[in-house]
Design a protein around this motif. Structure first.
Motif, short mmCIF file in Angstrom:
data_model
loop_
_atom_site.label_atom_id
_atom_site.label_comp_id
_atom_site.label_asym_id
_atom_site.label_seq_id
_atom_site.Cartn_x
_atom_site.Cartn_y
_atom_site.Cartn_z
N ASP A 69 0.81 -1.22 0.00
CA ASP A 69 0.00 0.00 0.00
C ASP A 69 0.84 1.26 0.00
OD1 ASP A 69 -2.86 -1.18 0.49
OD2 ASP A 69 -1.55 -2.17 1.93
N THR A 70 2.04 1.20 0.57
CA THR A 70 2.90 2.39 0.62
C THR A 70 4.13 2.27 -0.28
OG1 THR A 70 4.11 1.47 2.53
CG2 THR A 70 2.20 2.89 3.00
N ALA A 71 4.30 1.12 -0.93
CA ALA A 71 5.41 0.88 -1.85
C ALA A 71 6.77 1.01 -1.15
CB ALA A 71 5.35 1.80 -3.07
N ASN A 72 6.80 0.72 0.14
CA ASN A 72 8.07 0.67 0.87
C ASN A 72 8.56 -0.77 0.95
OD1 ASN A 72 8.18 3.45 1.50
ND2 ASN A 72 6.81 3.16 3.24
N SER A 73 9.87 -0.95 0.86
CA SER A 73 10.43 -2.30 0.88
C SER A 73 11.68 -2.33 1.75
CB SER A 73 10.76 -2.75 -0.54
OG SER A 73 11.12 -4.11 -0.57
N PHE A 74 11.93 -3.50 2.37
CA PHE A 74 13.10 -3.69 3.22
C PHE A 74 13.72 -5.05 2.93
CE2 PHE A 74 10.41 -0.71 5.45
CZ PHE A 74 11.29 0.22 5.98
N LEU A 75 15.01 -5.14 3.14
CA LEU A 75 15.70 -6.42 3.18
C LEU A 75 15.88 -6.77 4.65
CD1 LEU A 75 17.34 -8.79 1.95
CD2 LEU A 75 19.35 -7.27 2.00
N GLU A 76 15.39 -7.94 5.06
CA GLU A 76 15.38 -8.31 6.46
C GLU A 76 16.16 -9.60 6.70
OE1 GLU A 76 11.05 -6.32 7.56
OE2 GLU A 76 11.25 -8.51 7.57
N VAL A 77 16.88 -9.62 7.79
CA VAL A 77 17.58 -10.81 8.24
C VAL A 77 17.07 -11.13 9.64
CG1 VAL A 77 19.81 -11.88 8.75
CG2 VAL A 77 19.62 -10.22 6.88
N LYS A 78 16.50 -12.32 9.80
CA LYS A 78 15.96 -12.74 11.10
C LYS A 78 16.81 -13.89 11.63
CE LYS A 78 11.46 -12.82 11.63
NZ LYS A 78 10.04 -13.18 11.46
N THR B 121 20.91 -7.58 -4.34
CA THR B 121 21.94 -6.72 -4.92
C THR B 121 23.26 -6.94 -4.18
OG1 THR B 121 21.41 -4.92 -3.39
CG2 THR B 121 20.16 -5.00 -5.45
N ASN B 122 24.32 -6.37 -4.71
CA ASN B 122 25.61 -6.48 -4.02
C ASN B 122 25.54 -5.84 -2.64
OD1 ASN B 122 26.89 -7.83 -6.11
ND2 ASN B 122 27.56 -5.94 -7.12
N GLU B 123 24.85 -4.69 -2.55
CA GLU B 123 24.68 -4.05 -1.25
C GLU B 123 23.91 -4.96 -0.29
OE1 GLU B 123 22.62 -0.09 0.79
OE2 GLU B 123 22.37 -0.49 -1.36
N GLY B 124 22.87 -5.61 -0.83
CA GLY B 124 22.09 -6.52 0.00
C GLY B 124 22.90 -7.71 0.47
N LEU B 125 23.70 -8.29 -0.41
CA LEU B 125 24.53 -9.44 -0.04
C LEU B 125 25.56 -9.05 1.02
CD1 LEU B 125 25.03 -11.07 -3.54
CD2 LEU B 125 23.86 -12.12 -1.59
N ASN B 126 26.13 -7.86 0.88
CA ASN B 126 27.09 -7.40 1.88
C ASN B 126 26.42 -7.25 3.24
OD1 ASN B 126 29.23 -7.31 0.07
ND2 ASN B 126 28.87 -5.17 -0.49
N TYR B 127 25.20 -6.72 3.23
CA TYR B 127 24.47 -6.54 4.49
C TYR B 127 24.17 -7.90 5.13
CZ TYR B 127 20.75 -5.44 7.77
OH TYR B 127 19.98 -5.34 8.91
N ILE B 128 23.74 -8.86 4.32
CA ILE B 128 23.46 -10.21 4.83
C ILE B 128 24.72 -10.82 5.42
CG2 ILE B 128 22.82 -12.56 4.14
CD1 ILE B 128 21.00 -11.20 1.99
N ASN B 129 25.81 -10.69 4.70
CA ASN B 129 27.08 -11.26 5.16
C ASN B 129 27.49 -10.67 6.51
OD1 ASN B 129 29.52 -12.61 5.24
ND2 ASN B 129 30.55 -11.26 3.78
N GLU B 130 27.43 -9.35 6.62
CA GLU B 130 27.82 -8.68 7.86
C GLU B 130 26.89 -9.07 9.01
OE1 GLU B 130 27.75 -4.57 6.95
OE2 GLU B 130 29.46 -4.67 5.56
N THR B 131 25.60 -9.11 8.73
CA THR B 131 24.62 -9.38 9.78
C THR B 131 24.74 -10.81 10.29
OG1 THR B 131 23.11 -7.77 8.80
CG2 THR B 131 22.18 -9.31 10.38
#
Length: 259
Positions: free
Chosen positions: A98-107, A131-141
């Motif tokens: 409904d708001t067109a907001n999106s997040f990449l989440e690691v649980k 994306t590369n930014e997303g993969l880096n975030y997943i790796n760090e988290t």
């Protein structure tokens, strides 16, 4: 505006998203999930006499969520969950349609089975890829939280969609959600819809909320259900479904959707 099929919530007072986030962000929490028939859920929510406020934005009280879950070709994330292993994780994009907001989440699972959710803003156009930014975030988290990064390329394995109603429970400063019209779809494959039931999830600290106790008083007990893992097991019966076999067999009814 009404909450759709759950008229038992229509007379509740409302809360804004800003106020909800200020009082009950709860990124680290205990989640309890319940599968409840739609009619029974309405009765239970209508008879709930503790204070509960419904999230409302722009006159809406229910919102469409779309999530894409990622896993390795060997389904490492799924198998860790199916076998009840420690240091398990889930990776997904979540889009608030409904708001067109999106997040990449690691649980990840923290101490005493508490769920820890971390996330960053993400472009909705990239919701089905990392994306590369997303993969880096997943790796760090993951390296920071569970000590390792999964081997194998992460790829989308299941997509979920539902309408969510969110409640704020002031007495415990916690929240609860009611998910209606839950659907699971394999990328490019067939889809299932949860038939005649909603998923109620309470998200609180270690103590149970008033809504938990109200559900228990009506004989409703927490179910082993994960939109990610239960959905995969339902879509592919060949997968081991150790932890969700009873839920899938006894608590869930599905309706096949067209491709």
């Amino acid at each position: 505006m009404t909450t759709g099929t759950l008229s038992g919530l229509d007379t509740r007072s409302v809360i804004s998203l800003e106020a909800l986030n200020n009082t009950a962000a709860l990124q680290t929490r205990i989640d309890r999930k319940y599968v409840v028939g739609t009619r029974l859920a309405d009765v239970i929510l209508e008879s709930f006499d503790a204070e509960a406020r419904v999230l409302e934005m722009s006159g809406r009280r229910s919102f469409t969520y779309n999530s894409v879950y990622f896993d390795t070709p060997n389904l490492d994330s799924y198998l860790l969950a199916a076998r009840g292993r420690r240091r398990r994780y889930k990776i997904r994009t979540r889009t608030y349609v409904d708001t067109a907001n999106s997040f990449l989440e690691v649980k990840t699972e923290g101490a005493r089975a508490a769920t820890v959710k971390e996330r960053i803003p993400y472009d909705p156009a990239d919701s089905h890829r990392l994306t590369n930014e997303g993969l880096n975030y997943i790796n760090e988290t993951l390296t920071s939280s569970i000590g390792y990064m999964p081997s194998g390329m992460l790829q989308p394995v299941i997509e979920t969609r539902y309408r969510r109603i969110t409640l704020y429970l002031p007495a415990s400063e916690s929240r609860a959600t009611i998910d209606c019209g839950v659907t699971w779809r394999k990328p490019g494959g067939h889809a299932l819809e949860l038939d005649g039931a909603v998923i109620i999830e309470t998200k609180s600290g270690h103590a149970a909320s008033a809504l938990d106790r109200h559900l228990w008083a009506h004989g409703i007990r927490p179910s082993r259900i994960s939109k990610f893992a239960t959905g995969l097991a339902a879509l592919d019966p060949a997968l081991p479904a150790n932890r969700w076999h009873r839920t899938i067999t006894n608590s869930l009814a599905f309706r096949q959707l067209p491709h």
